[in-house]
Design a protein around this motif. Structure first.
Motif, PDB file in Angstrom:
ATOM      1  N   THR A 183      -1.970   4.506   3.716  1.00 54.12           N
ATOM      2  CA  THR A 183      -1.841   4.022   5.091  1.00 54.12           C
ATOM      3  C   THR A 183      -2.099   5.156   6.072  1.00 54.12           C
ATOM      4  O   THR A 183      -2.791   4.983   7.082  1.00 54.12           O
ATOM      5  CB  THR A 183      -0.432   3.439   5.302  1.00 54.12           C
ATOM      6  OG1 THR A 183      -0.158   2.556   4.207  1.00 54.12           O
ATOM      7  CG2 THR A 183      -0.337   2.669   6.593  1.00 54.12           C
ATOM      8  N   GLN A 184      -1.556   6.328   5.737  1.00 54.08           N
ATOM      9  CA  GLN A 184      -1.774   7.487   6.616  1.00 54.08           C
ATOM     10  C   GLN A 184      -3.239   7.919   6.614  1.00 54.08           C
ATOM     11  O   GLN A 184      -3.816   8.233   7.662  1.00 54.08           O
ATOM     12  CB  GLN A 184      -0.901   8.663   6.156  1.00 54.08           C
ATOM     13  CG  GLN A 184       0.533   8.537   6.629  1.00 54.08           C
ATOM     14  CD  GLN A 184       1.435   9.619   6.062  1.00 54.08           C
ATOM     15  OE1 GLN A 184       0.983  10.462   5.275  1.00 54.08           O
ATOM     16  NE2 GLN A 184       2.697   9.604   6.449  1.00 54.08           N
ATOM     17  N   GLN A 201      -7.112   3.749  -3.992  1.00 49.22           N
ATOM     18  CA  GLN A 201      -6.177   3.005  -3.135  1.00 49.22           C
ATOM     19  C   GLN A 201      -6.917   1.999  -2.256  1.00 49.22           C
ATOM     20  O   GLN A 201      -6.416   0.901  -1.994  1.00 49.22           O
ATOM     21  CB  GLN A 201      -5.378   3.993  -2.273  1.00 49.22           C
ATOM     22  CG  GLN A 201      -4.408   4.816  -3.113  1.00 49.22           C
ATOM     23  CD  GLN A 201      -4.056   6.151  -2.474  1.00 49.22           C
ATOM     24  OE1 GLN A 201      -4.587   6.522  -1.424  1.00 49.22           O
ATOM     25  NE2 GLN A 201      -3.167   6.907  -3.125  1.00 49.22           N
ATOM     26  N   LYS A 226     -11.104  -3.154  10.858  1.00 50.05           N
ATOM     27  CA  LYS A 226     -10.362  -2.440   9.818  1.00 50.05           C
ATOM     28  C   LYS A 226     -10.987  -1.085   9.489  1.00 50.05           C
ATOM     29  O   LYS A 226     -10.377  -0.256   8.841  1.00 50.05           O
ATOM     30  CB  LYS A 226     -10.321  -3.304   8.541  1.00 50.05           C
ATOM     31  CG  LYS A 226      -9.525  -4.590   8.714  1.00 50.05           C
ATOM     32  CD  LYS A 226      -9.457  -5.408   7.428  1.00 50.05           C
ATOM     33  CE  LYS A 226     -10.718  -6.183   7.136  1.00 50.05           C
ATOM     34  NZ  LYS A 226     -10.985  -7.301   8.062  1.00 50.05           N
ATOM     35  N   GLN A 284       2.192   4.714   1.139  1.00 53.01           N
ATOM     36  CA  GLN A 284       2.211   5.260   2.493  1.00 53.01           C
ATOM     37  C   GLN A 284       1.084   6.276   2.688  1.00 53.01           C
ATOM     38  O   GLN A 284       0.499   6.404   3.767  1.00 53.01           O
ATOM     39  CB  GLN A 284       3.565   5.931   2.742  1.00 53.01           C
ATOM     40  CG  GLN A 284       3.903   6.006   4.226  1.00 53.01           C
ATOM     41  CD  GLN A 284       5.068   6.921   4.491  1.00 53.01           C
ATOM     42  OE1 GLN A 284       5.827   7.255   3.573  1.00 53.01           O
ATOM     43  NE2 GLN A 284       5.226   7.352   5.732  1.00 53.01           N
ATOM     44  N   MET A 335       0.841  -1.212   0.000  1.00 52.31           N
ATOM     45  CA  MET A 335       0.000   0.000   0.000  1.00 52.31           C
ATOM     46  C   MET A 335       0.871   1.255   0.000  1.00 52.31           C
ATOM     47  O   MET A 335       1.860   1.317   0.726  1.00 52.31           O
ATOM     48  CB  MET A 335      -0.868   0.026   1.274  1.00 52.31           C
ATOM     49  CG  MET A 335      -2.072  -0.890   1.212  1.00 52.31           C
ATOM     50  SD  MET A 335      -3.311  -0.347   0.021  1.00 52.31           S
ATOM     51  CE  MET A 335      -2.872  -1.315  -1.416  1.00 52.31           C
ATOM     52  N   ARG A 369      -9.393   6.054  10.886  1.00 53.35           N
ATOM     53  CA  ARG A 369      -9.644   5.175  12.031  1.00 53.35           C
ATOM     54  C   ARG A 369      -9.602   5.963  13.342  1.00 53.35           C
ATOM     55  O   ARG A 369     -10.439   5.768  14.229  1.00 53.35           O
ATOM     56  CB  ARG A 369      -8.603   4.046  12.072  1.00 53.35           C
ATOM     57  CG  ARG A 369      -8.824   3.010  10.973  1.00 53.35           C
ATOM     58  CD  ARG A 369      -7.893   1.809  11.081  1.00 53.35           C
ATOM     59  NE  ARG A 369      -7.973   1.033   9.851  1.00 53.35           N
ATOM     60  CZ  ARG A 369      -6.998   0.917   8.954  1.00 53.35           C
ATOM     61  NH1 ARG A 369      -5.812   1.493   9.155  1.00 53.35           N
ATOM     62  NH2 ARG A 369      -7.178   0.208   7.857  1.00 53.35           N
ATOM     63  N   TYR A 398      -6.321  -1.928  -1.754  1.00 58.88           N
ATOM     64  CA  TYR A 398      -6.166  -2.501  -0.415  1.00 58.88           C
ATOM     65  C   TYR A 398      -7.071  -3.721  -0.233  1.00 58.88           C
ATOM     66  O   TYR A 398      -6.671  -4.758   0.297  1.00 58.88           O
ATOM     67  CB  TYR A 398      -6.473  -1.441   0.648  1.00 58.88           C
ATOM     68  CG  TYR A 398      -6.757  -1.998   2.018  1.00 58.88           C
ATOM     69  CD1 TYR A 398      -5.728  -2.471   2.825  1.00 58.88           C
ATOM     70  CD2 TYR A 398      -8.062  -2.059   2.505  1.00 58.88           C
ATOM     71  CE1 TYR A 398      -5.986  -2.999   4.082  1.00 58.88           C
ATOM     72  CE2 TYR A 398      -8.333  -2.582   3.762  1.00 58.88           C
ATOM     73  CZ  TYR A 398      -7.295  -3.044   4.537  1.00 58.88           C
ATOM     74  OH  TYR A 398      -7.567  -3.561   5.777  1.00 58.88           O
ATOM     75  N   ALA A 413      -5.854   6.089   5.964  1.00 60.79           N
ATOM     76  CA  ALA A 413      -6.661   5.098   6.676  1.00 60.79           C
ATOM     77  C   ALA A 413      -6.495   5.248   8.192  1.00 60.79           C
ATOM     78  O   ALA A 413      -7.474   5.175   8.946  1.00 60.79           O
ATOM     79  CB  ALA A 413      -6.281   3.689   6.223  1.00 60.79           C
ATOM     80  N   SER A 414      -5.251   5.495   8.635  1.00 62.31           N
ATOM     81  CA  SER A 414      -5.016   5.672  10.082  1.00 62.31           C
ATOM     82  C   SER A 414      -5.758   6.893  10.605  1.00 62.31           C
ATOM     83  O   SER A 414      -6.339   6.869  11.702  1.00 62.31           O
ATOM     84  CB  SER A 414      -3.532   5.876  10.369  1.00 62.31           C
ATOM     85  OG  SER A 414      -2.814   4.762   9.971  1.00 62.31           O
ATOM     86  N   ARG A 468      -5.218  -7.179   0.735  1.00 63.86           N
ATOM     87  CA  ARG A 468      -5.086  -7.342   2.192  1.00 63.86           C
ATOM     88  C   ARG A 468      -4.863  -8.815   2.559  1.00 63.86           C
ATOM     89  O   ARG A 468      -5.255  -9.722   1.829  1.00 63.86           O
ATOM     90  CB  ARG A 468      -6.328  -6.800   2.894  1.00 63.86           C
ATOM     91  CG  ARG A 468      -7.547  -7.656   2.704  1.00 63.86           C
ATOM     92  CD  ARG A 468      -8.819  -6.875   2.903  1.00 63.86           C
ATOM     93  NE  ARG A 468      -9.928  -7.590   2.294  1.00 63.86           N
ATOM     94  CZ  ARG A 468     -10.652  -8.504   2.934  1.00 63.86           C
ATOM     95  NH1 ARG A 468     -10.407  -8.784   4.183  1.00 63.86           N
ATOM     96  NH2 ARG A 468     -11.618  -9.141   2.302  1.00 63.86           N
TER      97      ARG A 468
END
Lengths: 295, 295
Positions: free
Chosen positions: A6-7, A285, A46, A3, A1, A13, A289, A9-10, A293
């Protein structure tokens, strides 16, 4: 993925967890009801549906204030979480493990799990009344969530799934089941994010095609992981669906054809986003994912 | 009961049944999900919550077009019906009989009953988006329903009730349980009818006092009937609560004092309606019905 994703998604969350924590604080409660609800919500999920809602809103209106989407994201997670708690019950899938931890009815009691699921569904609708969006938009969101999760959507899908155990399903029947069981809420997630950002009908139709494709892709990948994943990474028993004699894409198509199917759906999802520019990068993206995954 | 009220109640029941029948038709459904939902909805229920909503709307606006209230009445019945289906489950109260017929999980399966309850809750919120009321009013209704039935309302009440089995509760604790388990949704029913008719804050406050009193009166009368009623009229096992070692008003106060309590609450309910003229006649008659009913 990448970055970047990833950022993103974080960040999503963290936002949704924060809303859930604030809206359902662990008040004094001798019944353990809230504790069971929170246990099920904060269980390492997730947060795919919240991320979809944020990403869809950003695709429509790149500078949108994500505070507007927070309650919607939290609502979607409550709805999803309730469905997992009830699906795991002894009378349903009878699962003891979810995301590597005891399921709600194991950690608490069966009665508490039933009520926690019930309360999570209620909370999902409650949260939709707390956005700063116009009332007419809020009502559209309530309707989307109800239609996606009700007797013509998710709940029907779960009923079809239960009726299918020990029966042979063909591919079309399997797809009908998944389109209801998981697809309907995933489509609602995308639609709700987009509606909140003021999407027009053409945009909504394109995003719905995207959502249909990734909804199914998600399920195909789940079936692939049931065979290729390992129990620790999955957080549930590897091979559980096969062992339970549940029809899966892998059991019907074979592993290779299932992988091809996931790739096709991935391409289809990206194709549906043709009218969107860079603003749809998170949606693109996310599609990647979903098919890449490992849990 | 005055004939006038009997007619009003019949008219309300016919209206709500008609909406439910139209909104949840028995479509082709091999899973039995819809059949189970309809079985639970059309099971000879008294339709107290719908009648309350109609009566509250009429108290605020005597000439109101009852079409506006129909989806709200149907929504309340769906919500109530879901709660009964789940309360009857083996892991909860484990009841085989409801209104003289097999409970949903007996007539169908436990899994189907869980899903039917889930779907009925969703349908309750769905129905609230179908009124011809302004969106801002609709959202208020969603909020009322969610708050009345959720983790601070009905669902909490059921959790308290389950935790109380085989425990001694004092009168205050028993009242807390009932105020949540049945009172919260009865208050929501009255509030939702009144809000739909444009009630102001003073009117809402008065009606809420009325609803609190009859909500509790309803429960006290239930406890009295558990002892004095007969199984055929009740449609459930007479003495079931006592046998299950559940605390009741009768077990805590004795039969005579429980009757006195019901009468007091009845008077309190009528007192709360002081500011209303003849338009509140159905609400007044309903209060009498609640403490005089035999099932």
């Amino acid at each position: 993925m990448p970055q970047e994703f990833t950022q993103f998604a974080s960040q999503c969350r963290a936002r949704v967890d924060n809303v859930l924590d604030q809206y359902l604080p662990l008040a004094q409660d001798p019944t353990q009801l809230r504790a069971a609800m929170r246990y099920s919500l904060f269980n390492g999920g997730k947060r795919v549906r919240p991320i979809l809602a944020y990403a869809a809103a950003l695709a429509i209106k790149p500078g949108i204030n994500l505070n507007l989407i927070d309650p919607i994201a939290a609502s979607l997670e409550c709805l999803h979480s309730y469905s997992l708690v009830h699906d795991d019950l002894p009378a349903m899938d009878d699962d003891d493990l979810r995301r590597g931890k005891p399921t709600c009815h194991i950690a608490f009691t069966e009665a508490t799990a039933i009520l926690a699921g019930d309360g999570l569904q209620t909370l999902a609708f409650d949260l939709l009344t707390t956005t700063d969006l116009p009332a007419a938009t809020q009502i559209k969101l309530v309707r989307q969530l109800a239609q996606g999760s009700g007797v013509d959507g998710m709940v029907l899908g779960q009923a079809i799934d239960l009726a299918a155990v020990d029966h042979q399903l063909n591919l079309a029947q399997l797809e009908t089941m998944h389109r209801h069981k998981t697809g309907a809420l995933i489509r609602a997630s995308v639609a709700m994010g987009a509606i909140s950002a003021g999407a027009d009908d053409k945009q909504l139709a394109a995003l719905d095609n995207y959502a249909s494709a990734i909804g199914l892709a998600f399920q195909v990948q789940d079936d692939i992981l049931d065979v290729t994943g390992d129990t620790t990474t999955l957080g549930k028993q590897q091979g559980a669906d096969i062992a339970r004699n549940k029809p899966t894409y892998v059991s019907l198509l074979g592993l290779d054809a299932a992988k091809t199917k996931a790739d096709e759906l991935h391409r289809q999802a990206l194709g549906a986003l043709g009218m969107f520019d860079e603003s749809a990068a998170p949606l693109r993206q996310l599609a990647s994912y979903i098919v890449q995954r490992s849990n």
